[in-house]
Scaffold this active site. Structure first.
Site, PDB file in Angstrom:
ATOM      1  N   CYS A   1      -0.503   4.125   2.111  1.00 23.06           N
ATOM      2  CA  CYS A   1      -0.307   3.953   3.566  1.00 23.06           C
ATOM      3  C   CYS A   1       1.139   4.204   3.961  1.00 23.06           C
ATOM      4  O   CYS A   1       1.418   4.807   4.994  1.00 23.06           O
ATOM      5  CB  CYS A   1      -0.675   2.538   4.003  1.00 23.06           C
ATOM      6  N   ASP A   2       2.087   3.689   3.167  1.00 20.45           N
ATOM      7  CA  ASP A   2       3.475   3.599   3.614  1.00 20.45           C
ATOM      8  C   ASP A   2       4.479   4.442   2.832  1.00 20.45           C
ATOM      9  O   ASP A   2       5.647   4.529   3.222  1.00 20.45           O
ATOM     10  CB  ASP A   2       3.935   2.131   3.580  1.00 20.45           C
TER      11      ASP A   2
ATOM     12  N   CYS B   1       0.829  -1.210   0.000  1.00 23.51           N
ATOM     13  CA  CYS B   1       0.000   0.000   0.000  1.00 23.51           C
ATOM     14  C   CYS B   1       0.862   1.258   0.000  1.00 23.51           C
ATOM     15  O   CYS B   1       1.346   1.690   1.053  1.00 23.51           O
ATOM     16  CB  CYS B   1      -0.936   0.004   1.209  1.00 23.51           C
TER      17      CYS B   1
END
Length: 284
Positions: free
Chosen positions: A128-129, A125
Site C-alpha cells: 500500500c505505502d 503494508c
C-alpha cells in the site's frame, strides 16, 4: 471497511434492508492510511478516511441502515441467527455477513503508535505505502514469509532496506529467506530489536535498535518504518460456531462467501490472509 460497505451496497440494492454495525473502528484498517493510490477510479488518490465516508454515503443512498456499535456475542446454533450489540441489544436475523476484517499487529511502542497516527512514516503494508518511499531508506521488522515478501517488494522501490530479525534466523521458508539474503540493497540484522522510532514530530527520521545478544545500541537513518509481524483476524467471537484456520481466519467454501453455517457469509480480510487489499475486500 470496504468489504462491509460493499456488502451493504449490494444487499440494499437487492431490497434486503441490510443493517450494518460499524464496529470499534468505523471504516476499518483503511482509516489509518493517509493516501490510497492503488484503488481504481481515483487518479489523484484519496485518503483512507475520505474513501470510507464515500462508501458509507453510497450504502446509505440505497437505504442501508448503518448504526454505531459493535457485535460482542453471537449464537449461530439455531435456524434464527442471534447477535448482541454492545453486550446489550439482541438482534435476530436470517442472514449474517461477517466483514470484521483483521488488525495488523504492531510492536506497541509509544513512538511507533505516534507516527502511525500522524501518518508520518509507520506502516503495516508495504504494497500500500512503499511507493511513497521511492529512493529513500527504510526499516522493516519481521522474520516470516510475508516480511520477506514485503522487504523484497520495498527493495525494488527504496535505496536501502534494513530488515530487523529478533532471532538468529528467519521463520520464513528457505526460498524466501534466500531471496532477501541475495538482494544487494537489503541489509539483514539478526538478534536485533526496536527500541524507538525517532522523528522530528511530523515524520520518521531514524530507528533506534539494540542487539539482544551484545546489548549494543545504534540508530539507523530511515524515513519509513514497516511492521510485518502478522495480522490478527477479528473473529474471536465466532469461534464456537464458525470454522477457523489455525491463525483465526474464517474458512470459506472456495470460490464463495459461504461459511460452514448456512446463512452466515464472510467477506474481506476476516477470510483473506493472502491479498489483504481494499479492492479484494470489496470484491468478495
Amino acid at each position: 471497511g470496504p468489504a462491509g460497505y460493499t456488502a451493504a451496497i449490494y444487499a440494499a440494492r437487492a431490497n434486503m434492508s441490510p443493517v450494518l454495525y460499524q464496529g470499534t473502528q468505523p471504516g476499518g484498517q483503511l482509516t489509518t492510511t493517509n493516501e490510497v493510490e492503488n484503488f481504481p477510479g481515483y487518479p489523484q488518490g484519496i485518503t483512507g478516511p475520505e474513501m470510507m465516508m464515500e462508501l458509507q454515503a453510497q450504502a446509505q443512498r440505497f437505504e442501508a441502515d448503518i448504526r454505531d456499535g459493535w457485535i460482542t456475542k453471537v449464537d449461530f446454533s439455531g435456524d434464527v441467527h442471534k447477535v448482541w450489540v454492545n453486550d446489550e441489544k439482541e438482534i435476530h436475523c436470517d442472514t449474517v455477513i461477517i466483514s470484521t476484517g483483521a488488525s495488523a499487529k504492531y510492536l506497541g511502542l509509544e513512538s511507533e503508535q505516534k507516527y502511525l497516527k500522524l501518518g508520518g512514516g509507520v506502516s503495516a503494508c508495504a504494497v500500500c505505502d512503499g511507493f511513497f518511499y521511492r529512493n529513500q531508506e527504510v526499516v522493516i521488522v519481521g522474520a516470516g514469509d510475508s516480511a520477506c515478501e514485503e522487504a523484497h517488494y520495498l527493495s525494488k522501490l527504496c535505496k536501502k532496506v534494513t530488515m530487523l530479525v529478533r532471532r538468529d534466523e528467519f521463520r520464513a521458508s528457505k526460498i524466501m529467506a534466500e531471496r532477501v539474503a541475495n538482494t544487494p540493497n537489503i541489509d539483514i540484522l539478526f538478534n536485533t530489536e526496536t527500541d524507538e522510532v525517532i522523528g522530528d514530530g511530523q515524520v520518521v527520521t531514524a530507528v533506534r535498535v539494540h542487539n539482544n545478544k551484545t546489548n549494543e545500541k545504534h540508530e539507523i537513518p530511515a524515513t519509513g518504518f514497516f511492521v510485518a509481524i502478522g495480522h490478527k483476524p477479528n473473529t474471536d467471537i465466532f469461534k464456537d460456531y464458525i470454522s477457523l484456520d489455525e491463525t483465526g481466519y474464517i474458512i470459506n467454501t472456495p470460490g464463495t462467501a459461504k461459511t460452514n453455517v448456512p446463512g452466515v457469509f464472510v467477506s474481506g480480510d476476516a477470510a483473506d490472509h493472502v491479498y489483504r487489499q481494499a479492492i479484494t475486500a470489496a470484491g468478495t
